[in-house]
Design an enzyme around this catalytic site. Structure first.
Site, short mmCIF file in Angstrom:
data_model
loop_
_atom_site.label_atom_id
_atom_site.label_comp_id
_atom_site.label_asym_id
_atom_site.label_seq_id
_atom_site.Cartn_x
_atom_site.Cartn_y
_atom_site.Cartn_z
CB ALA A 65 -0.93 -0.01 1.21
CG PHE A 66 4.81 3.38 2.00
CD1 PHE A 66 4.35 4.23 2.99
CD2 PHE A 66 6.00 3.69 1.36
CE1 PHE A 66 5.05 5.38 3.33
CE2 PHE A 66 6.72 4.83 1.69
CZ PHE A 66 6.24 5.67 2.69
CG HIS A 107 5.25 -0.32 9.66
ND1 HIS A 107 4.49 -1.14 8.86
CD2 HIS A 107 6.18 0.25 8.86
CE1 HIS A 107 4.94 -1.07 7.62
NE2 HIS A 107 5.97 -0.24 7.59
CD GLU A 141 3.31 -8.26 18.17
OE1 GLU A 141 4.50 -8.06 18.48
OE2 GLU A 141 2.80 -9.39 18.19
CB THR A 142 5.58 -1.71 15.33
OG1 THR A 142 5.25 -1.85 13.94
CG2 THR A 142 6.33 -2.95 15.81
NE ARG A 152 -14.08 -3.09 7.69
CZ ARG A 152 -14.51 -3.76 8.75
NH1 ARG A 152 -14.27 -5.06 8.84
NH2 ARG A 152 -15.19 -3.17 9.72
CB ALA A 168 -5.20 -5.25 2.92
#
Length: 167
Positions: free
Chosen positions: A60-61, A97, A94-95, A136, A89
């Site tokens: 996605a980035f 980011h 956990e970060t 989704r 998506a």
């Protein structure tokens, strides 16, 4: 006077529309489901399959950069693409980011719309877990690939109305 796209009306304005779909393939199976719904929606509204180009990016980035490149392309002094649909998506981990990628991706896609005045739809799922993502991408929450594509189609219509002043 109200201006709104009539989903059951005359969609001839879409017959020659050229659309780019950008798919982040980090979650390939999700991207494929979003893409399938987007393509079905474009076909339903009369956009010729030969006028649809699909581009795959790592994640996605990377979508905003390619969207900007595609939006900047011209043919005979006219935008090559009439609309862009961004699909992919981003799933929370956990970060922090997740926050960075979501924010930059959303900002980048919206910047393309504003800078080039091309309807650029945000069909990138930003979810907390895989269950929400699947929901989704054709699951219990529908398919956001379809919804993003419909948003792009509706904006194509409205932009054309404003450009031609054919209200």
């Amino acid at each position: 006077m109200k201006f709104k796209f009539n989903k059951n009306g005359n969609n001839n304005f879409l017959a020659k529309a050229k659309v780019a779909i950008i798919v982040g393939y980090f979650y390939q199976d999700i991207g494929d489901k979003l893409l399938s719904a987007a393509q079905e929606t474009l076909a339903k509204y009369g956009i010729n399959a030969n006028n649809i180009n699909v581009f795959y990016v790592p994640g996605a980035f990377e979508i905003p950069l390619l969207a900007k490149k595609l939006a900047s392309q011209k043919l005979s002094n006219k935008n090559l693409y009439d609309g862009i649909v961004a699909l992919g998506a981003i799933i929370n981990g956990e970060t922090p980011h997740f926050e960075f990628v979501c924010n930059e991706c959303a900002r980048g896609v919206s910047d393309v719309s504003y800078q080039y005045e091309i309807p650029t739809a945000f069909g990138i799922l930003t979810t907390n877990n895989m269950e929400q993502t699947i929901g989704r991408a054709g699951g219990y929450k529908g398919n956001k690939g379809e919804k993003a594509t419909m948003a792009m189609i509706e904006m194509l219509y409205l932009m054309q109305q404003v450009d031609t002043q054919t209200f």
